[in-house]
Design a protein around this motif. Structure first.
Motif, mmCIF file in Angstrom:
data_model
loop_
_atom_site.group_PDB
_atom_site.id
_atom_site.type_symbol
_atom_site.label_atom_id
_atom_site.label_comp_id
_atom_site.label_asym_id
_atom_site.label_seq_id
_atom_site.Cartn_x
_atom_site.Cartn_y
_atom_site.Cartn_z
ATOM 1 N N LEU A 291 -2.340 -5.799 -5.542
ATOM 2 C CA LEU A 291 -2.459 -7.182 -5.103
ATOM 3 C C LEU A 291 -0.545 -7.262 -4.802
ATOM 4 N N ALA A 292 -0.433 -6.323 -4.538
ATOM 5 C CA ALA A 292 1.311 -6.116 -4.071
ATOM 6 C C ALA A 292 0.748 -6.339 -2.796
ATOM 7 N N ASP A 293 0.245 -5.021 -2.450
ATOM 8 C CA ASP A 293 -0.332 -5.159 -0.777
ATOM 9 C C ASP A 293 -1.017 -6.059 -0.118
ATOM 10 N N ALA A 294 -1.356 -6.962 -1.120
ATOM 11 C CA ALA A 294 -2.060 -8.553 -0.157
ATOM 12 C C ALA A 294 -0.124 -9.606 -0.562
ATOM 13 N N ALA A 295 0.062 -9.442 -1.213
ATOM 14 C CA ALA A 295 1.320 -10.330 -1.120
ATOM 15 C C ALA A 295 2.453 -10.107 -0.418
ATOM 16 N N ASN A 296 2.214 -9.285 -0.047
ATOM 17 C CA ASN A 296 3.210 -8.132 1.543
ATOM 18 C C ASN A 296 3.499 -8.624 2.609
ATOM 19 N N CYS A 297 2.292 -9.698 2.536
ATOM 20 C CA CYS A 297 2.170 -10.280 3.931
ATOM 21 C C CYS A 297 1.955 -11.473 3.473
ATOM 22 N N THR A 298 2.648 -12.046 2.332
ATOM 23 C CA THR A 298 2.736 -13.976 2.217
ATOM 24 C C THR A 298 3.224 -14.304 2.382
ATOM 25 N N ALA A 299 4.994 -13.266 1.391
ATOM 26 C CA ALA A 299 6.100 -13.416 0.817
ATOM 27 C C ALA A 299 6.862 -13.267 1.692
#
Length: 559
Positions: A291-299
């Motif tokens: 989820l940290a990888d997913a958050a890198n493109c959203t925040a």
């Protein structure tokens, strides 16, 4: 909004006029000045902050050849006392706009913070001895001015907090993470209070306090992401199945940044509870990394982000049961439509202006090259001053567009004439081949090729198709070449077809094949050589690599 009062604790500004004069004409990106400023800011609520900024003066060249300069920040830092009576040091990266914060518990941090910035200023001043002072002390008095500024900062910020006093449950603990990760332990004297700080007073349970005491802060921060989103019993069950990380694992495990935590929380808030329960059953380090990888493109502040408001619709369309865990959720987040958000600091504005002027300069040079091909007096050669005139530029670009259309029309006419010439040449060649084919067919049709064998020339596609069926070959596919090439058959007296021949104007006999495309010798034996010699006697040539000629010699008259 309450007014903020501020006053300068230190202001040092030096410029190098000689470097500016030399660099503006020859050196792109020349640094001709430096500035260090320390400001104390006091708000009506009693809190005080100290801001420190380091700027450099950069010179650039416009497309017109005119130089300009601007001041750009190299370091932007500040120190302030928070409402919880902690001291926070904040640094802003000018290139990415990303800010990092850390809590300060040692006096040496304050001193090294200011000394590092003043050292950068002094190194530039020593490399530029001819620099002129605009503000602040002389070069030899900078150290004393910095010492006074550090003392003034200590007076404004006040006494720094003590780690052991503010975090009694973490006394003498190795602080391997930012203090912001330990804020749930702030002024907490038992783990029950820590559990309430992490998960809320209403969610508190005694088993929750026991798990908080057992697990490390990194794991607890992960479970705190689910606060208010799932029942607390799910969290307790998941925490019970989680092992405490060893010291080596904690050393190499990277903590989540504030942007990543915000991004993960935004994703989890839009995710249904059944999917959250599956994520809680995964190993902590695996789900957190995914989820940290997913958050890198959203925040992210500058890069392309994703429209998270569409996530519930996407999950509903896919089906909750098909979102099996954090990896599937990450794929859904990455496939969301992108939203572009770009930060444009002053330095990038200058770069954009230079790019626009560079493009305009290329347009002007292209215009001047094009008008040299026109009759003299048709258009006026442009310089940079004239090109900046909007009316002249519109007229010039219109002239170039008209010139481009004329050239395209001329190229279209030339291409049409070339294609027409090729078409007429092709028609002439086909007429010549047709005439040759008629003459050759009249010469060969009905002639004796060998004792008991005669030549028959095909006149229509039906004959070719019948020959192909009799000999099981593809001669029927050559119907388009009829009356351009000569197609003949070697037949017996009863009309039985033994060989097929293809004769072209350019190469002569190219194929002489029997049933199932066998060579002529295998089909007729010794009579095949008699057929070849008979064709040579009729002045029919043979291709050197003609098909079906294995075992046969070319006629003597073939060249």
């Amino acid at each position: 909004m309450p007014e903020r009062t501020e006053h300068a604790l230190l202001y040092i500004k030096y410029v190098d006029d000689a470097l500016a004069e030399q660099g503006v004409a020859a050196v792109e990106g020349a640094i001709s000045g430096i500035s260090l400023r320390i400001l104390a800011r006091a708000l009506p609520d009693g809190r005080t902050s100290v801001a420190v900024s380091l700027y450099r003066r950069v010179h650039r060249m416009r497309a017109s050849g005119k130089a300009f300069h601007y001041w750009i920040s190299e370091k932007l830092t500040s120190m302030a006392r928070t409402k919880k009576d902690l001291v926070v040091l904040r640094e802003i990266d000018r290139r990415t706009g990303k800010s990092t914060t850390r809590h300060v518990f040692s006096e040496t941090v304050v001193e090294s913070w200011i000394r590092g910035l003043s050292g950068t200023l002094q190194r530039w001043m020593h490399s530029m001895p001819q620099a002129r002072r605009l503000e602040g002390p002389e070069p030899e008095g900078v150290d004393n001015a910095v010492d006074q500024a550090i003392a003034a900062i200590r007076e404004h910020i006040g006494e720094l907090p003590n780690w052991n006093d503010r975090f009694p449950l973490l006394k003498d603990d190795q602080q391997d993470r930012p203090a912001s990760a330990y804020l749930p332990y702030l002024d907490a004297h038992d783990h029950a209070q820590v559990a309430k700080n992490l998960f809320g007073v209403r969610a508190y349970r005694r088993p929750l306090a026991r798990e908080v005491q057992r697990l490390d802060i990194s794991t607890l921060s992960w479970f705190a992401m689910f606060r208010g989103l799932v029942p607390v019993d799910w969290l307790i069950d998941a925490m019970r199945t989680t092992k405490t990380a060893s010291g080596r694992s904690l050393m190499y495990e990277r903590s989540l940044t504030s942007l990543q935590r915000r991004g993960i929380r935004s994703i989890l808030r839009r995710t249904p509870q059944p999917v959250l329960r599956r994520i809680l059953k995964e190993p902590v380090h695996q789900a957190r990394r995914t989820l940290a990888d997913a958050a890198n493109c959203t925040a992210h502040r500058l890069a392309v982000t994703r429209d998270l408001d569409l996530l519930p619709e996407i999950i509903a369309a896919r089906g909750q049961r098909r979102v099996r865990g954090s990896r599937d959720l990450e794929h859904l987040v990455r496939d969301l439509p992108a939203i572009e958000r770009w930060h444009d600091p002053r330095g990038r504005t200058a770069q954009r202006v230079m790019q626009e002027e560079s493009y305009a300069l290329r347009e002007m040079e292209h215009y001047n090259r094009e008008i040299r091909l026109l009759p003299e007096g048709t258009a006026q050669i442009a310089d940079w001053g004239l090109w900046k005139d909007e009316a002249f530029r519109v007229q010039a670009l219109g002239l170039i567009e008209d010139r481009r259309r004329e050239l395209m029309a001329a190229r279209d006419r030339e291409r049409y004439e070339r294609e027409e010439a090729r078409r007429l040449e092709r028609i002439a060649k086909q007429a010549q081949r047709h005439q040759w084919a008629l003459q050759t067919a009249a010469l060969l049709d009905g002639r004796e090729a060998a004792p008991g064998l005669s030549l028959v020339v095909a006149r229509d596609a039906k004959t070719l198709s019948r020959w192909g069926a009799m000999l099981n070959n593809c001669i029927g596919g050559y119907a388009d070449e009829l009356e351009l090439d000569v197609f003949a058959a070697v037949c017996e007296a009863d009309g039985r077809v033994r060989l097929n021949l293809q004769i072209t104007q350019s190469h002569g006999v190219e194929q002489i094949l029997g049933k199932n495309n066998r060579d002529a010798v295998r089909e007729l034996g010794e009579a095949a050589q008699q057929v070849v010699d008979g064709l040579g006697a009729m002045e029919v040539s043979f291709h050197l690599d003609a098909l079906g000629m294995d075992g046969l010699r070319l006629p003597q008259k073939t060249h």
